[in-house]
Structure formats: C-alpha cells, structure tokens
Design an enzyme around this catalytic site. Structure first.
Site, PDB file in Angstrom:
ATOM      1  N   THR A 294       0.858  -1.184   0.000  1.00 42.26           N
ATOM      2  CA  THR A 294       0.000   0.000   0.000  1.00 42.26           C
ATOM      3  C   THR A 294       0.900   1.242   0.000  1.00 42.26           C
ATOM      4  O   THR A 294       1.387   1.639  -1.037  1.00 42.26           O
ATOM      5  CB  THR A 294      -0.984  -0.006   1.188  1.00 42.26           C
ATOM      6  OG1 THR A 294      -0.265  -0.266   2.404  1.00 42.26           O
ATOM      7  CG2 THR A 294      -2.051  -1.071   1.000  1.00 42.26           C
TER       8      THR A 294
ATOM      9  N   LYS B  90       3.987  -7.112   3.952  1.00 40.88           N
ATOM     10  CA  LYS B  90       3.768  -5.709   3.655  1.00 40.88           C
ATOM     11  C   LYS B  90       3.460  -4.990   4.960  1.00 40.88           C
ATOM     12  O   LYS B  90       2.950  -5.570   5.924  1.00 40.88           O
ATOM     13  CB  LYS B  90       2.634  -5.515   2.645  1.00 40.88           C
ATOM     14  CG  LYS B  90       1.234  -5.910   3.120  1.00 40.88           C
ATOM     15  CD  LYS B  90       0.501  -4.884   3.954  1.00 40.88           C
ATOM     16  CE  LYS B  90       0.467  -3.528   3.284  1.00 40.88           C
ATOM     17  NZ  LYS B  90      -0.218  -2.545   4.196  1.00 40.88           N
TER      18      LYS B  90
ATOM     19  N   THR C  36       2.489  -9.354  11.706  1.00 37.35           N
ATOM     20  CA  THR C  36       2.714  -8.185  10.881  1.00 37.35           C
ATOM     21  C   THR C  36       1.405  -7.733  10.251  1.00 37.35           C
ATOM     22  O   THR C  36       0.368  -8.348  10.445  1.00 37.35           O
ATOM     23  CB  THR C  36       3.742  -8.488   9.787  1.00 37.35           C
ATOM     24  OG1 THR C  36       3.990  -7.305   9.050  1.00 37.35           O
ATOM     25  CG2 THR C  36       3.242  -9.557   8.848  1.00 37.35           C
TER      26      THR C  36
ATOM     27  N   GLU D  68       6.089   4.621   7.370  1.00 38.34           N
ATOM     28  CA  GLU D  68       5.666   5.764   6.563  1.00 38.34           C
ATOM     29  C   GLU D  68       6.484   7.012   6.888  1.00 38.34           C
ATOM     30  O   GLU D  68       6.515   7.478   8.023  1.00 38.34           O
ATOM     31  CB  GLU D  68       4.173   6.027   6.781  1.00 38.34           C
ATOM     32  CG  GLU D  68       3.314   4.974   6.116  1.00 38.34           C
ATOM     33  CD  GLU D  68       1.842   5.092   6.439  1.00 38.34           C
ATOM     34  OE1 GLU D  68       1.052   4.533   5.684  1.00 38.34           O
ATOM     35  OE2 GLU D  68       1.486   5.744   7.444  1.00 38.34           O
TER      36      GLU D  68
ATOM     37  N   ASN E  79      -0.365  10.478   6.097  1.00 35.57           N
ATOM     38  CA  ASN E  79      -1.592  10.065   6.765  1.00 35.57           C
ATOM     39  C   ASN E  79      -2.661  11.150   6.769  1.00 35.57           C
ATOM     40  O   ASN E  79      -3.848  10.851   6.958  1.00 35.57           O
ATOM     41  CB  ASN E  79      -1.286   9.584   8.176  1.00 35.57           C
ATOM     42  CG  ASN E  79      -0.689   8.199   8.153  1.00 35.57           C
ATOM     43  OD1 ASN E  79      -1.384   7.219   7.954  1.00 35.57           O
ATOM     44  ND2 ASN E  79       0.622   8.106   8.310  1.00 35.57           N
TER      45      ASN E  79
ATOM     46  N   THR F 109      -7.038  10.258  -0.019  1.00 35.17           N
ATOM     47  CA  THR F 109      -7.098  11.045  -1.237  1.00 35.17           C
ATOM     48  C   THR F 109      -5.855  10.862  -2.084  1.00 35.17           C
ATOM     49  O   THR F 109      -5.791  11.355  -3.193  1.00 35.17           O
ATOM     50  CB  THR F 109      -7.261  12.539  -0.902  1.00 35.17           C
ATOM     51  OG1 THR F 109      -6.178  12.946  -0.048  1.00 35.17           O
ATOM     52  CG2 THR F 109      -8.584  12.791  -0.216  1.00 35.17           C
TER      53      THR F 109
END
Length: 408
Positions: free
Chosen positions: A158, A184, A195, A281, A403, A408
C-alpha cells in the site's frame, strides 16, 4: 551464511520452497497501475497456521481465513491491496467469501482450502467486478519463478516503498528444507499478534501443532516487537504454509534439528519485521532498542516497545538529538519494575547515562552517529536477566503528510 544453523539465500522469495507458485496483477482497486491482486498457490494441500490481529474490530477476510484454517490445511492465499474490506458489514463478508469461492473455482481447488487477505482503506466496499475479473486473469500470470514472486510482492503493498522478502535453507535429517517469507506494512503498525500482512512458505514436513506453536512464539519475538505509530490494524494477519515436499522426517519440538529449523524461521520473520520498521511511513532511520537486565523477558519487551513507540524518542532521532532524557522517561513509564538509580543508556557506541547519572559525551560525535541510517539504543537496568530487542523508525514530517491525505 547464518549462524551455521541455516544458510541465507540472497534474492530468495516465497516461491523458493518446493511446491509454491505466485502471481500478481493490477485489477483496478488502486488509482495507480501498481499490482493490487495476488495469489500464493501450493501444488499440494499444505499444513497451515496463522495468527491474527488482537484489534476487536476485525476485517471480513479474517473471518473467512479462520474458517478456512479450521482443518489446518490450505492450498492458496488470495490477497488484494487498496481496500481493507474492514467495517463493511454483511456485504463485506459476502465479498470476502466471493473472493474465496472465485479463486477456488478458477484454480480448481476446494474453497475451504483458500485463505483471503485484504489491506488498504477501511470502510469502503470492494469493487467486486474488478476483483472477480482479476481473479479470472490470475492463472495466466501464475509462475514458479522470481517473476511470479515479484508480481505477488508488489500486489500486497500500500504505502510501502519497498517489498519485504527473506529466505533461508536448513538441513533437517540430511534433507535441505527452505523457509521463505513476504510481508507488507508501513503505517498503522503496532502489532499484537503479527505483521500487517505476512506470508511464510516452507517445504518442510511439519506437524500442524508444531507449526502453530512456532509461528506464535516467533511472532512474539519479531513482529510483535516492531512499531511505527502505535496503531494496531484491523487486518493484521500472518499465515504460514508448509508443503511437506522436502521429504524430511516430520518436524516437531522433539526432533534433533528442530532448533535449527526454528532459528531459520526466526531469521526470516525478524528480517521481514525489521524491513517493515525501516519502511515505516515517512521514515528516514531504523531504530533498534535493546534492553538488558530486566526482571524478566516480558518486562524487557514492554520497556523496549515503550521506548521504540515514544513519539518524543522518535522525534529526537529524526532531529539527530541525543536527548537521553526522553529515553529514560519512556523506561520509567513502561509500567514494569525499574530501579531508577541503576539505569545505563548508550546511543550507538556513545554512553550517555551510567547508573542513572549523566555522562559527558561528544555532542558532535553523537550528531554524526544519529544522522546514519540505523540508530541503536542500548538500555541496561541491572535488576535481572531479562532481555529483549524492538525495532521502529523515526517520526518525520512525511508521516503526517502521508496520513493526512491517506484516502485522497
């Protein structure tokens, strides 16, 4: 090489154990043209085990996979990214069952032998016309080589920037056994079971109860010891499949080569867990926290995860600030026994606290160290023999950016 118990296979992937193939393609769930649907298929019924998120809000695919695993066997795992199929009610459950039955029909196997996993945005219904069309096209993409593994690994991502894979071989009774994994995960990472999505394959002959026990124990020392943001996903799932095609003597904890197999299994899980933490991230640095001298291992684990999960510690690492005060504050609030007069802390090779007293250190040297790709934090409590290691990442401006605009 590993620690002489196993051999690391560079470039290895989930299809390397005998009997496994994989595929991945773009079916239209993602707005980009990145793969978003994949499958792992075993040539024979595989002994299978799984662990799941402890979040009380659980996505529909977890219900379906639990049902499929009731007999401890699987032939396939079908996975989509771009949509978590979580908080989607009865329709979401029906869609997960449809994914299972469609994959089973297309590959000519029993629906009971298919697990389902999803990852992505929560609260949106799957575009099932795209999913079912994608499943129809999966068999043509199925491969037992690195291209199939690559396509699958890309299909499960993702916000991840890189794929996560690891592979080793182990000698069991003179037979070569292969263990591999793909995972992932990048955000909403604070597992209490596994995970975000993880898949383990092996060609070992192994009892189901032994595989389940090994999976849970290893998870507690690897995937359960990472954090990116303190959030536990609704979709966390780790599934292991063993084809048995290595033709070794059946593995169980009593087998003389059990420890070697367990060491190889642990290595694969740890590499995947560390890769998730490193790819958090917006992350720019991997953080490894090692705690020694706690009253017990459970206490050390709790303290290590409190440190690694501290937003203040993570922010200090991002700013290359050797602020040990944030570290000892996290130690003290972990809710586990600590003697506040006997704590040692080192940031990399630089001692900053000894017996809970500040140590004069070279700030410039600390700055240079903290600007590296990996930051180690060592904490010694001097009250027992418990130890643990946890992994995480720094907290950057990009984490907020990613985040703030996730949907969007």
């Amino acid at each position: 090489m590993g620690d002489n118990q196993f051999t690391i296979i560079d470039g290895g992937s989930i299809i390397m154990p005998r009997g496994f193939k994989a595929a991945g393609l773009h079916c239209g769930l993602k707005k980009t043209d990145r793969n978003d649907l994949g499958i792992i298929l075993c040539d024979v019924p595989a002994v299978a085990a799984a662990v799941y998120t402890t979040n009380l809000v659980q996505a529909a695919p977890l219900k379906v996979t639990r049902e499929s695993l009731q007999d401890g066997k699987l032939r396939a795992i079908v996975v989509n990214s771009g949509n978590a199929n979580a908080c989607t009610g009865i329709q979401g459950e029906e869609d997960a069952y449809t994914m299972r039955s469609s994959a089973a029909a297309r590959f000519g196997i029993d629906a009971q032998d298919v697990a389902v996993a999803s990852t992505g945005v929560i609260g949106e219904l799957l575009k099932m016309d795209r999913v079912t069309t994608g499943i129809v096209n999966l068999p043509a993409q199925l491969r037992g080589d690195s291209e199939g593994a690559e396509a699958f690994s890309q299909a499960i991502l993702t916000t991840d920037l890189v794929k996560k894979e690891a592979c080793v071989t182990v000698q069991v009774g003179g037979q070569q056994v292969t263990i591999a994994g793909a995972a992932k995960g990048s955000g909403m990472i604070h597992p209490n079971m596994a995970t975000m999505l993880g898949f383990m394959t092996t060609d070992a002959v192994i009892r189901h109860d032994a595989l389940q026990l090994l999976l849970r124990r290893t998870t507690n020392l690897t995937f359960n010891m990472i954090t990116v943001d303190g959030d536990t996903s609704t979709n966390d799932m780790l599934v292991a499949m063993a084809s048995g095609l290595a033709d070794n003597e059946e593995l169980s904890p009593e087998h003389p080569d059990w420890e070697a197999f367990a060491a190889g299994f642990h290595y694969v899980c740890q590499q995947l867990a560390m890769a998730i933490a490193r790819d958090g991230e917006g992350a720019s640095r991997l953080i490894e926290v090692r705690v020694h001298g706690a009253e017990c291992d459970d206490d050390a684990q709790a303290i290590a995860k409190t440190i690694i999960g501290s937003s203040l510690v993570k922010s200090a690492v991002f700013g290359a600030d050797a602020n040990w005060g944030r570290i000892i504050a996290a130690v003290g609030r972990a809710g586990r026994p600590v003697n506040p007069e006997t704590v040692d802390i080192a940031i990399g090779p630089i001692p900053v606290l000894e017996q809970s007293r500040p140590v004069v250190f070279d700030e410039d040297a600390a700055l240079v160290y903290l600007q590296g790709d990996t930051v180690d934090i060592d904490v010694k409590l001097h009250i027992g023999d418990g130890s643990a290691t946890a992994w995480g990442c720094d907290l950057t401006y990009d984490y907020v950016r990613i985040n703030a605009a996730y949907r969007t």
